[in-house]
Design an enzyme around this catalytic site. Structure first.
Site, PDB file in Angstrom:
ATOM      1  N   CYS A  44     -40.054  33.252   7.966  1.00 34.58           N
ATOM      2  CA  CYS A  44     -39.271  33.990   8.612  1.00 34.58           C
ATOM      3  C   CYS A  44     -37.937  34.465   7.757  1.00 34.58           C
ATOM      4  CB  CYS A  44     -39.102  33.915  10.110  1.00 34.58           C
ATOM      5  SG  CYS A  44     -38.328  32.137  10.116  1.00 34.58           S
ATOM      6  N   GLU A  55     -39.426  43.867   6.711  1.00 28.68           N
ATOM      7  CA  GLU A  55     -39.940  42.758   6.414  1.00 28.68           C
ATOM      8  C   GLU A  55     -41.479  42.821   5.720  1.00 28.68           C
ATOM      9  OE1 GLU A  55     -40.855  40.153   9.989  1.00 28.68           O
ATOM     10  OE2 GLU A  55     -39.932  38.563   8.659  1.00 28.68           O
ATOM     11  N   GLU A  64     -36.717  34.769  18.882  1.00 25.90           N
ATOM     12  CA  GLU A  64     -36.491  34.487  17.358  1.00 25.90           C
ATOM     13  C   GLU A  64     -37.357  35.269  16.602  1.00 25.90           C
ATOM     14  OE1 GLU A  64     -34.270  32.166  17.044  1.00 25.90           O
ATOM     15  OE2 GLU A  64     -34.422  31.832  19.236  1.00 25.90           O
TER      16      GLU A  64
HETATM   17  P1  NAD Z   1     -46.093  39.168  16.167  1.00 24.44           P
HETATM   18  O1  NAD Z   1     -45.081  39.529  16.718  1.00 24.44           O
HETATM   19  O2  NAD Z   1     -47.322  40.161  15.876  1.00 24.44           O
HETATM   20  O3  NAD Z   1     -46.885  38.218  17.126  1.00 24.44           O
HETATM   21  C1  NAD Z   1     -46.301  36.939  17.683  1.00 24.44           C
HETATM   22  C2  NAD Z   1     -46.961  36.204  18.848  1.00 24.44           C
HETATM   23  O4  NAD Z   1     -46.815  37.243  19.903  1.00 24.44           O
HETATM   24  C3  NAD Z   1     -48.496  36.097  18.739  1.00 24.44           C
HETATM   25  O5  NAD Z   1     -48.860  35.175  19.508  1.00 24.44           O
HETATM   26  C4  NAD Z   1     -48.993  37.522  19.312  1.00 24.44           C
HETATM   27  O6  NAD Z   1     -50.262  37.291  19.823  1.00 24.44           O
HETATM   28  C5  NAD Z   1     -47.964  37.694  20.576  1.00 24.44           C
HETATM   29  N1  NAD Z   1     -47.800  39.201  20.893  1.00 24.44           N
HETATM   30  C6  NAD Z   1     -47.934  40.483  20.184  1.00 24.44           C
HETATM   31  N2  NAD Z   1     -47.685  41.252  21.090  1.00 24.44           N
HETATM   32  C7  NAD Z   1     -47.319  40.680  22.383  1.00 24.44           C
HETATM   33  C8  NAD Z   1     -46.696  41.471  23.524  1.00 24.44           C
HETATM   34  N3  NAD Z   1     -46.732  42.800  23.780  1.00 24.44           N
HETATM   35  N4  NAD Z   1     -46.507  40.609  24.667  1.00 24.44           N
HETATM   36  C9  NAD Z   1     -46.539  39.200  24.453  1.00 24.44           C
HETATM   37  N5  NAD Z   1     -47.004  38.766  23.250  1.00 24.44           N
HETATM   38  C10 NAD Z   1     -47.442  39.393  22.094  1.00 24.44           C
HETATM   39  O7  NAD Z   1     -45.741  38.366  14.875  1.00 24.44           O
HETATM   40  P2  NAD Z   1     -46.607  37.620  13.897  1.00 24.44           P
HETATM   41  O8  NAD Z   1     -47.326  38.685  12.968  1.00 24.44           O
HETATM   42  O9  NAD Z   1     -47.470  36.437  14.410  1.00 24.44           O
HETATM   43  O10 NAD Z   1     -45.688  36.637  13.003  1.00 24.44           O
HETATM   44  C11 NAD Z   1     -44.836  36.961  11.957  1.00 24.44           C
HETATM   45  C12 NAD Z   1     -43.343  37.383  12.637  1.00 24.44           C
HETATM   46  O11 NAD Z   1     -42.747  36.304  13.204  1.00 24.44           O
HETATM   47  C13 NAD Z   1     -42.504  37.734  11.424  1.00 24.44           C
HETATM   48  O12 NAD Z   1     -41.723  39.103  11.579  1.00 24.44           O
HETATM   49  C14 NAD Z   1     -41.671  36.557  11.313  1.00 24.44           C
HETATM   50  O13 NAD Z   1     -40.214  36.809  10.740  1.00 24.44           O
HETATM   51  C15 NAD Z   1     -41.581  36.378  12.512  1.00 24.44           C
HETATM   52  N6  NAD Z   1     -41.074  34.812  12.810  1.00 24.44           N
HETATM   53  C16 NAD Z   1     -39.832  34.645  13.226  1.00 24.44           C
HETATM   54  C17 NAD Z   1     -39.353  33.229  13.111  1.00 24.44           C
HETATM   55  C18 NAD Z   1     -37.822  32.941  13.561  1.00 24.44           C
HETATM   56  O14 NAD Z   1     -37.807  31.702  13.658  1.00 24.44           O
HETATM   57  N7  NAD Z   1     -37.168  33.958  13.630  1.00 24.44           N
HETATM   58  C19 NAD Z   1     -40.033  32.130  12.670  1.00 24.44           C
HETATM   59  C20 NAD Z   1     -41.316  32.403  12.188  1.00 24.44           C
HETATM   60  C21 NAD Z   1     -41.791  33.849  12.084  1.00 24.44           C
END
Ligand code: NAD
Length: 500
Positions: free
Chosen positions: A306, A403, A272
């Site tokens: 999101c 975004e 997601e």
């Molecule tokens: P992010 O992708 O930076 O991090 C998300 C999670 O992934 C964190 O727990 C992070 O520590 C982990 N992570 C980072 N790099 C990783 C890797 N290489 N391997 C495994 N895990 C890793 O996102 P964020 O800044 O925490 O959140 C914001 C983003 O989330 C926005 O892009 C938003 O649109 C998205 N989001 C999507 C939904 C949806 O349902 N589509 C809902 C909420 C947020």
């Protein structure tokens, strides 16, 4: 001027007591200490208020082993209705701890207390109850068979839905516990066990939730929480050979990396990802509702949703009126400490995020966008960003394509329905879209043609537990919520019975 920094003396006793504890990992029902830890900073002040454990690959391995043995042991042998009852008890317990959990979440993330109460606690309890019901409703099929190369006798065929196994879940900070429960609840309903990694900024609510799960009668090892960075803890979880499924919510860039890492061992993946969702106001839009809705589609949760309505497209006959209405609301928003009831917008999650948002606003200005309101940084130690509206934008401008994940709206006008559709679909993302009109033909036409996983008519960001929520295009694959999510946590087995 409202107070910007949190007053931690206003926290309730339960949250204070929890914050004062040493926070390890939650593995096999126990607190698991780690060699390293890191600081948690209050986004309103930049001050350190707690430390969290930083899980290594070896710690992740211990969590996966605990999850595997719970699957083979007590959880795997529980009847579906026992799982259901435990989930219902967990929903009750979560509600009983509402203030404590909401305060912890608000302190870590900077999100409004009303929001963490309503979404991370209220919606999570509601969703747990919905998913609890699925525990007893997962069924297979039966068929009389006619396999041409087995001509004799009668045969019957059955399918069974088995839990997919150990699930690795990785979630972001923007609705930290809410999204963690979107991952945990369908896994439990399907009979899986889980290792969850919260975002580094918001590790505490999931740890507390896992303790409540034990109290609710969910056995040790069913829910394990590993806290730490994405670069080490997250990667170790995705690449672990004994994880059967990865369910991720986060940015598109990280989702792409996870898809590659999970492919090596053919793990099922549900991703997601990010969004850039359009809000489209046609000439017959009900403006008394549509203008505030367009404003709050982007400004709620400080733009950190999101499916935030981050692109506004308005028919040219009402464009000036709508922009002025949205700008008026933006100017009136009370910015302040998210613990304060009067606050309508708190800080964004970190100073790094604040800096990135301002860079994207500056890029838009340099490319010719006009700032109607906001746009300038708010000085101080907290990571505040003012509600910002950029107009006169083109589809190729940076803040229109990317975004922003902050309270920044980009807006443009259109002349025809076809133009509105092309503007809306001119994005790499496809998470949600809302249209505002009372014309039934237009509703059907647009609903069919908009490229997004969720289409909302005269409402924005309406997520029901009974409907799947997932992105098209670079917004992901798979879906959270609904029957779709629980089935994604099962694998099908077909059995043939040849009567002798
Ligand atoms: P992010 O992708 O930076 O991090 C998300 C999670 O992934 C964190 O727990 C992070 O520590 C982990 N992570 C980072 N790099 C990783 C890797 N290489 N391997 C495994 N895990 C890793 O996102 P964020 O800044 O925490 O959140 C914001 C983003 O989330 C926005 O892009 C938003 O649109 C998205 N989001 C999507 C939904 C949806 O349902 N589509 C809902 C909420 C947020």
């Amino acid at each position: 001027m409202p107070r910007l920094e949190n007053d931690l003396t206003t926290l309730g006793d339960a949250a204070r007591a929890y914050l004062d504890r040493t926070h390890g990992l939650h593995i096999g029902g126990n607190v698991h200490d780690t060699a390293r830890s890191y600081e948690l900073k209050d986004p309103t002040s930049g001050l350190v208020f707690a430390r969290a454990a930083d899980a290594s690959a070896a710690d992740v391995d211990a969590a996966v082993k605990a999850a595997r043995s719970a699957l083979a042991g007590p959880w795997g042998s529980m009847r579906p209705n026992e799982r259901e009852l435990a989930m219902l008890r967990l929903a009750d317990l979560l509600e009983r701890h509402e203030t404590e959990i909401a305060e912890i979440e608000t302190l870590c993330s900077g999100r409004l207390l009303a929001n963490t109460r309503g979404v991370d606690v209220g919606y999570s309890a509601h969703f747990l109850r919905y998913m609890a019901g699925w525990s007893t409703k997962l069924a297979g099929q039966t068929a009389r068979l006619s396999i041409p190369y087995i001509p004799d006798g009668e045969m019957a065929g059955f399918t069974f839905r088995e839990p997919i196994g150990v699930v690795g879940a990785i979630v972001p900070w923007n609705v930290a516990l809410g999204i963690a429960v979107w991952k945990i609840a369908p896994a439990l309903a399907a009979g899986c066990t889980i290792v969850l990694k919260p975002a580094a900024q918001t590790p505490l609510s999931a740890l507390r939730f896992a303790e409540l799960a034990l109290k609710a009668g969910i056995p040790e090892g069913v829910i394990n929480i590993v806290t730490g960075s994405g670069a080490e803890t997250g990667i170790a979880l995705v690449r672990h050979p004994d994880i059967n499924m990865v369910t991720f919510t986060g940015s598109t860039a990280v989702g792409r990396q996870i898809a590659v890492d999970a492919a090596g061992s053919f793990k099922r993946c549900s991703l997601e990802l990010g969004g850039k969702s359009p809000v489209i106001l046609f000439q017959d839009a009900p403006l008394e509702r549509a203008i505030p809705a367009a404003a709050w589609a982007i400004f709620s949760n400080h733009g950190q949703n999101c499916c935030a309505g981050s692109r506004l497209y308005v028919h040219r006959s009402i464009y000036e009126q709508v922009i002025e209405g949205v700008a008026e609301i933006a100017r009136s928003i009370t910015i302040g400490s998210p613990l304060d009831k009067a606050t309508q917008m708190g800080p964004v999650v970190t100073q790094a995020q604040q800096k990135r948002i301002h860079e994207l606003i500056e890029a838009g200005k340099a490319e010719g966008a006009r700032v109607v309101v906001g746009g300038e940084p708010i000085e101080g130690p907290g990571s505040y960003v003012p509600p910002t509206v950029l107009t006169d934008v083109r589809a190729d401008m940076t803040p229109v394509r990317e975004e922003i994940f902050g309270p920044v709206l980009v807006a443009a006008s259109f002349a025809t329905d076809g133009e509105a559709l092309s503007l809306a679909n001119a994005s790499e993302y496809g998470l949600g879209a809302s249209i505002w009109t009372n014309d039934l033909d237009r509703v059907h036409h647009m609903t069919r043609r908009l490229e997004a996983g969720s289409i909302w008519v005269n409402v924005h960001n309406a997520l029901d537990v009974a409907l799947p929520f997932g992105g098209w295009k670079n917004s992901g694959m798979g879906a959270d919520l609904s029957e779709t999510a629980v089935l994604a946590h099962t694998k099908v087995k077909a059995a043939v019975h040849h009567y002798l």
